[in-house]
Scaffold this active site. Structure first.
Site, PDB file in Angstrom:
ATOM      1  N   SER A  80       0.963  -1.059  -0.170  1.00 30.00           N
ATOM      2  CA  SER A  80       0.023   0.157   0.326  1.00 30.00           C
ATOM      3  C   SER A  80       0.941   1.413   0.142  1.00 30.00           C
ATOM      4  O   SER A  80       1.800   1.490  -0.939  1.00 30.00           O
ATOM      5  CB  SER A  80      -0.823  -0.108   1.269  1.00 30.00           C
ATOM      6  OG  SER A  80      -1.944   0.905   1.122  1.00 30.00           O
ATOM      7  N   ASP A 226      -5.608  -3.461  -2.742  1.00 27.92           N
ATOM      8  CA  ASP A 226      -4.588  -3.013  -1.747  1.00 27.92           C
ATOM      9  C   ASP A 226      -4.228  -4.424  -0.993  1.00 27.92           C
ATOM     10  O   ASP A 226      -4.779  -5.310  -0.581  1.00 27.92           O
ATOM     11  CB  ASP A 226      -5.255  -2.407  -0.522  1.00 27.92           C
ATOM     12  CG  ASP A 226      -4.388  -1.757   0.418  1.00 27.92           C
ATOM     13  OD1 ASP A 226      -3.808  -2.530   1.288  1.00 27.92           O
ATOM     14  OD2 ASP A 226      -4.207  -0.402   0.792  1.00 27.92           O
TER      15      ASP A 226
END
Length: 748
Positions: A80, A226
């Site tokens: 991320s 993510d």
């Protein structure tokens, strides 16, 4: 993970001869020398940067301390926001450069997909003068469709491309200045996906694609999101690369105390935190006494608090300094660290030369619609700033979900690849709008509209639109707009519709004497030329009929309405925002020639022009307008009279209270921005206005003008601009107003 482990085991199993050969063949800047004693004896260090949204800005602070302490980094793994910072560091950016970018980046704009108004096509700019809400749902095959997520990431993608341009041709992340891996998650299975090859910017985007917030990224047939879902602190991935020691930076939010969970959003946030926390704890259990764990104290900085990114950087630096003793175990001497940096290498910062350009067009329009808007030239160095502007104008057609670029190497040549992917919820779009007003003196309106637009009806992006409106002025119309060339420079258009509108007649004291209901079917045919994204010239023919009948007031015979006119119109629109402009200008000049031979009730000519300019500093804006219009022989019929009155159109008077053959108006508006968020902008303002309408041009004097002013609150909402206002004139007229709908417009 098994495949990654296998790859690295095979690398270790390679013979010395093969390794030497490979090292000799690698480009010099990315090869680590084998004769450095420090390199031969020190442990290989892997840097693991966890996910956490805006909290991940803390990684930049940690990097600063690592370099100050001369701690070498052999591998970088990120999830991320950790993949964003880690990818930039691995590509050769210094911690100071990364910090500067994080601090100066306009995060609010970066996460808005709406193209800058300057980049929108002129056709799309005209949509702003309707009262339709900005939100566009797809409507195709009789079904409503919505996007994957709230943010498509267009501007973010361009920013990451720009920041990694020096290594954009490197497709094997093991060949970056520091070997790098990004961790994402497969949306179909929830399993970890380790990205080691391909496009570095696209891999970074995939790693931080928070579900429902960012669009998933398709790579190798998988929809990736993510990586925090599967592995928020990927320690095992770093070890699989060969790291003997890991330095882990965990910026996760942890779990919210149950007493602070008060609504559905809190519940969904806690569910995500549970998922992230569980996989983080599993990874952290594998740490040994040789490893270093850094957990910055980030307090209430949330994952979306990018306005506090600078605070997170400071917290990361402080946390790393508190771990100085543990980190010093791996410090190198100044001489050794200098050799390490030299061996790590620095990619060239020179812009690459472009040998070929390729278009990957995933839409219904022709390749030329895309390629003719790209100004990059073969045989010249890439101008990134110009390329981003070109891509912005392609995206400004508002038919593409994303427009990306990449650099590819083929047969020793560098190519510019433009990939344009059409919106998955298009090409038909449905919008709704609501407009309402009330001056608390008996004059109010309410309109509810629906707008359906079908784009890409042919290879030149022809468009068909139909609109219907109910309320006090019902109507329906349909429009065809057809560009004649890929750049949409020339076009033809046709419009046919029906509108029922109201026209009030007042006495000099502002008392309504009568209300006419005008019923007008009409047809318009036009052709013209667009001037880039800023202007348009149009000529056309307009024909309408119908009648006007009294619905309030003394009975009188119906009036026949007939218009048949040729028109010429020039428009220049460079405002950044129509409803609450902060900079730019708008100009329009128009000539109308009504003739009995064309179907009009009588012969007359009208000319009008308007110019508006906005200027801002800090939270303050001044917006001024000049408008003037005349009827050549003062013989225009009822339906063609110019009208003034209402908020910001001689505030204090009722809406369209004044009507006449000629009109003049000027206004100066001051606004101060009180708040500006993704969903709501708030403004306080005041205006000074002067103008009037006249029945004969000989009566046009400043002494015959009305002076007016207003004070207002304005709100830029998702369903349109909303105003609360008070207006007063020098003729002792005043009004309170509530408006939902555009106000910065001046028409008949």
């Amino acid at each position: 993970m098994d495949s990654i482990d296998t790859v690295w085991r095979n690398r270790v199993a390679c013979s010395k001869e093969v390794l030497v050969l490979v090292l000799l063949l690698l480009p010099a800047p990315f090869v680590q020398a084998a004769d450095d004693p420090a390199a031969a004896h020190r442990p290989k260090i892997g840097l693991v940067l966890g996910g956490g949204g805006a909290r991940g800005a803390a990684h930049a602070g940690v990097l600063k301390v690592l370099e100050e302490l001369h701690v070498p980094v052999d591998y970088v793994v990120g999830t991320s926001m950790g993949s964003v910072v880690g990818g930039l560091y691995a590509s050769g950016m210094s911690p100071e450069q990364i910090e500067r970018e994080i601090r100066t980046m306009n995060w609010d704009d970066l996460f808005k997909d709406e193209p800058a108004r300057a980049n929108r096509s002129f056709r799309r700019k005209t949509d702003d003068y309707t009262y339709a809400a900005k939100a566009k749902a797809g409507f195709n095959g009789g079904k409503l469709q919505v996007p994957f997520a709230y943010i498509h990431g267009q501007k973010f993608d361009l920013a990451i491309n720009r920041l990694t341009l020096n290594v954009i041709e490197v497709k094997d992340f093991d060949r970056l200045p520091i070997p790098f891996l990004a961790v994402a998650a497969d949306l179909g299975t929830g399993k970890e996906v380790v990205l080691a090859k391909g496009s570095l910017p696209l891999s970074i985007r995939a790693s931080m694609a928070v579900p429902a917030v960012f669009d998933p990224v398709e790579i190798d047939g998988k929809l990736l999101v993510d990586g925090g879902i599967a592995d928020n602190v990927p320690v095992s991935v770093a070890r699989s690369m060969g790291a003997e020691v890991v330095i882990v930076v965990d910026v996760g939010e942890g779990l919210t105390d149950s007493k602070d969970i008060k609504n559905a959003l809190d519940v969904s946030g806690q569910l995500a935190n549970i998922l992230f926390t569980l996989n983080t704890e599993k990874q952290l259990k594998s740490l040994s006494s040789r490893d270093v764990l850094i957990r910055p104290s980030l307090g209430d900085i949330g994952g979306s608090s990018f306005d506090r990114a600078a605070e997170a950087i400071t917290a990361g630096e402080a946390a790393a300094r508190s771990a100085t003793e543990a980190l010093r175990r791996y410090s190198l001497s100044p001489e050794q660290y200098a050799r390490y940096l030299a061996q790590r290498g620095q990619p060239s910062m020179e812009p690459p030369m472009i040998d070929f350009i390729r278009i990957e067009n995933q839409s219904r329009v022709s390749d030329d619609v895309i390629s003719e808007r790209i100004t990059a030239k073969i045989g010249e160095p890439l101008n990134v700033k110009q390329l981003e502007q070109d891509i912005g104008q392609i995206y400004g057609l508002e038919i593409f979900e994303s427009v990306r670029y990449d650099l590819v190497r083929e047969n020793g040549k560098t190519g510019l690849m433009i990939t344009a992917k059409e919106k998955g919820w298009g090409p038909g779009y449905l919008q709704f709008g609501l407009a309402s007003s009330n001056d608390f003196k008996g004059d109010n309106s309410f309109r509810l509209g629906m707008l359906y637009t079908l784009t890409e009806i042919n290879s030149l992006n022809g468009e068909w639109r139909v609109s219907a409106q109910v309320g006090d002025e019902p109507g329906i119309y349909t429009v065809i707009h057809q560009p004649l060339d890929p750049l949409s420079r020339y076009f033809v258009a046709g419009r046919v519709g029906y509108l029922q509108s109201n026209m009030n007649v007042f006495d000099s004291a502002g008392n309504m004497l009568a209300r006419y209901q005008l019923t007008q079917p009409g047809l318009e045919l036009s052709t013209g030329r667009e001037f880039g994204t800023w202007g348009e010239g149009r000529i056309g023919y307009f024909r309408s009929g119908g009648e006007a009948k009294i619905i309030i007031g003394a009975p009188s015979p119906n009036i026949t309405l007939d218009r048949g006119e040729l028109f010429v119109r020039l428009s220049d629109d460079k405002l950044n925002n129509v409803n609450f402009p902060r900079y730019g200008h708008f100009a329009r000049a128009e000539y109308l020639a009504d003739r009995k031979s064309l179907g009009a009730s009588n012969d007359f000519d009208q000319m009008g022009a308007i110019y508006s300019q906005a200027y801002s500093w800090e939270s303050n804006t001044v917006f001024g307008s000049l408008f003037g219009a005349v009827t050549k022989d003062d013989n225009a019929p009822l339906e063609s009279l110019y009208r003034l009155g209402g908020f910001l159109r001689l505030s204090g008077l009722q809406e369209s209270e004044l009507s006449g053959q000629d009109a003049g108006f000027m206004t100066l508006v001051y606004m101060r921005r009180l708040a500006d968020s993704r969903f709501l902008g708030a403004y306080a303002g005041a205006s000074i206005e002067a103008g009037n309408v006249w029945q004969n041009r000989k009566d046009i004097t400043f002494d015959n003008s009305i002076i007016a002013g207003s004070a207002f609150l304005g709100f830029d909402t998702p369903i349109g601009p909303f105003y609360l206002a008070y207006g007063h004139t020098n003729t002792s007229r005043d009004s309170l107003y509530i408006y939902l709908g555009p106000r910065f417009e001046f028409t008949k």
